[in-house]
Write an enzyme that holds these catalytic residues in place. Sequence first.
Site, short mmCIF file in Angstrom:
data_model
loop_
_atom_site.label_atom_id
_atom_site.label_comp_id
_atom_site.label_asym_id
_atom_site.label_seq_id
_atom_site.Cartn_x
_atom_site.Cartn_y
_atom_site.Cartn_z
N GLY A 172 0.77 -1.12 -0.03
CA GLY A 172 0.13 -0.04 -0.01
C GLY A 172 0.94 1.27 -0.08
O GLY A 172 2.03 1.28 0.79
N ARG A 232 0.72 -4.82 -5.13
CA ARG A 232 0.95 -6.19 -4.50
C ARG A 232 1.17 -7.24 -5.64
O ARG A 232 -0.02 -7.57 -5.94
CB ARG A 232 -0.31 -6.40 -3.57
CG ARG A 232 -0.33 -5.15 -2.39
CD ARG A 232 -1.37 -5.54 -1.22
NE ARG A 232 -1.30 -4.78 -0.30
CZ ARG A 232 -2.05 -3.66 -0.09
NH1 ARG A 232 -2.86 -3.36 -1.02
NH2 ARG A 232 -1.87 -3.04 0.86
N ASP A 240 4.97 -5.27 5.71
CA ASP A 240 5.35 -6.94 5.83
C ASP A 240 5.46 -7.62 4.70
O ASP A 240 6.42 -8.47 4.24
CB ASP A 240 4.54 -7.50 6.88
CG ASP A 240 3.11 -7.40 6.72
OD1 ASP A 240 2.64 -6.74 5.79
OD2 ASP A 240 2.32 -8.06 7.51
N THR A 257 4.56 1.65 5.48
CA THR A 257 3.01 1.24 5.70
C THR A 257 2.34 2.38 6.83
O THR A 257 2.93 2.52 7.86
CB THR A 257 2.94 -0.24 6.21
OG1 THR A 257 1.80 -0.45 6.60
CG2 THR A 257 3.88 -0.57 7.40
N ASP A 307 0.13 1.37 8.86
CA ASP A 307 -0.41 0.47 9.80
C ASP A 307 0.66 0.70 11.24
O ASP A 307 0.14 0.17 12.11
CB ASP A 307 -0.48 -0.99 9.18
CG ASP A 307 -1.69 -1.12 8.38
OD1 ASP A 307 -2.40 -0.20 8.45
OD2 ASP A 307 -1.88 -2.07 7.70
N ASP A 338 2.77 -1.50 12.00
CA ASP A 338 2.85 -2.96 12.37
C ASP A 338 3.85 -3.67 12.33
O ASP A 338 3.93 -4.86 11.89
CB ASP A 338 1.57 -3.62 11.90
CG ASP A 338 1.61 -3.71 10.45
OD1 ASP A 338 2.25 -3.16 9.73
OD2 ASP A 338 0.66 -4.64 9.96
N ARG A 353 -5.63 -3.63 9.20
CA ARG A 353 -6.24 -5.17 8.80
C ARG A 353 -5.99 -6.11 9.74
O ARG A 353 -6.81 -6.95 10.15
CB ARG A 353 -5.58 -5.53 7.32
CG ARG A 353 -6.35 -6.60 6.44
CD ARG A 353 -5.64 -6.90 5.26
NE ARG A 353 -4.37 -6.16 5.15
CZ ARG A 353 -3.71 -5.95 4.19
NH1 ARG A 353 -4.36 -6.04 2.88
NH2 ARG A 353 -2.56 -5.53 4.31
N GLU A 378 -10.27 -1.65 11.00
CA GLU A 378 -11.07 -2.58 10.06
C GLU A 378 -10.88 -4.00 10.31
O GLU A 378 -11.99 -4.87 9.99
CB GLU A 378 -10.55 -2.08 8.72
CG GLU A 378 -9.12 -2.36 8.67
CD GLU A 378 -8.72 -2.37 6.88
OE1 GLU A 378 -7.44 -1.97 6.52
OE2 GLU A 378 -9.45 -2.45 6.06
N ARG A 433 -24.45 6.40 14.13
CA ARG A 433 -24.04 6.48 12.79
C ARG A 433 -22.93 5.98 12.55
O ARG A 433 -21.93 5.74 13.47
CB ARG A 433 -24.16 8.05 12.40
CG ARG A 433 -25.43 8.88 12.37
CD ARG A 433 -26.18 8.18 11.29
NE ARG A 433 -27.67 8.61 11.95
CZ ARG A 433 -28.51 9.40 11.15
NH1 ARG A 433 -27.87 9.98 10.00
NH2 ARG A 433 -29.65 9.89 11.38
#
Length: 322
Positions: free
Chosen positions: A11, A72, A103, A126, A128, A130, A172, A222, A246
Site C-alpha cells: 500500500g 501487491r 510486511d 506502511t 499501519d 505494524d 487489517r 477494520e 451513525r
Amino acid sequence: MKKIGLITSGGDAPGMNACIRAVVRTACAEHIEVLGFYRGYEGLVDDDHVKLTKSKVANIIHRGGTILKTARSERFMSDKGQQMAVTTIIKNQLDGLIVIGGDGSFRGALALSSHYPLPIVGCPGTIDNDLIGTDFTIGYDTAINNVVDAIDKIRDTAESHERIFVIEVMGRDAGLIALRSAIACGAEAILIPERKDDFEFLLEKKKSWRQTKKSRIIIVAEGDEHGGAMGIGNLLKKEWPDFDIRITILGHIQRGGNPTCMERVNASLMGYYAVKALQNGHANEMIGIINKQVCYTPFKEAVKHIENLNSDMLRILDVLSS
Ligand code: F6P
C-alpha cells in the site's frame, strides 16, 4: 557498490517520496547509480525501470503517494516471477536493492534472496505501523493526523445531533492507528483485532458513562473480528435502541495527502541510512528508528505480528475517556 535498485511496494504511504529522494540523493553523493523499478516487484519481473537522478527526485518531498507507483504483485509470488526478477537483477548488474514497504514487501525480499544472493535493505513503509524494529513506519504519522482531522469534523455533528458515531479506521491486522488516534481525538472506546473482549468491555463501560453526555466517538479498526464499523454499529443499534447511532468508514482518505513534517524527516533519515547500510554490508534487514537511534532488524523479525499493544496506552485511553 556501483548500482542499486529501488522499489516501493504494498500500500502507498505518505513519506515514500521523501524516502525515494533521500535514497537517490545519498547514493548520488556516493557515486552509486539508482534504478527505480515501477510498481514494486512487478517492475523487477518486467524490468520496467527508470534511472533516478538528483533532478528526477526534485520537488517530491512534500507529495503523498509514490512516484515509482506501487503494487501487491501476484506474479512475483510465484517461483517463475521470482526467477524473472533475478534475470532483471543480473541483466542490470545490481549490487543491492532497497525496498520501501510493509510486511508483505519484506517477505517478498526474503523470497527473492532465497533465489539470488543480492543484499537487500528495507525501509518500513506502511500506514499501519505494524512492524517490529521501529517506533514509526513511514506513513503512520500522516495517516493518524488524517484520521484526527476527519474525526474532529465528525465530532461537530456528533455533538450537535447528540449522536454516537462508530468510525472505522484502517488496520487489517493491527489496532495501532485506532489506538493513537483515539487518544488524540478523545474517543470513548476502541475496538481492535488485538483485544478479543473489547465489545463486552464497551457494553460494560457504557454503564459508567455520564448521562448528560449523549454524543460519543467509538473507533473501530477494520480488522476487528466483529466485522469493522458496520458489524459493531449494527450490534450497538440492537443493544442501545435509544441512541442515534451513525457509521462512518474513513477508507483511503487516510493514506493520502502531504506527509507531515515528522514523516518527511523520518523517511529522509531512513532513506539515507538504507544506502549507508548497503555500503556497510547489511543484508536482509530493515532500517528503523527507535528512540532517535538507527536500528537494523532482520526481515524475519520485523514482519512478526505485534500481538500486544502498549497496555499503558490502552489504560490511559480508558481513564481519559471516562
Ligand atoms: O497495509 C496498509 C493498508 O492501508 C491496510 O491498513 C489496509 O487494510 C490495506 O492497506 C488496504 O489495501 P488496499 O488499498 O489494497 O485496499
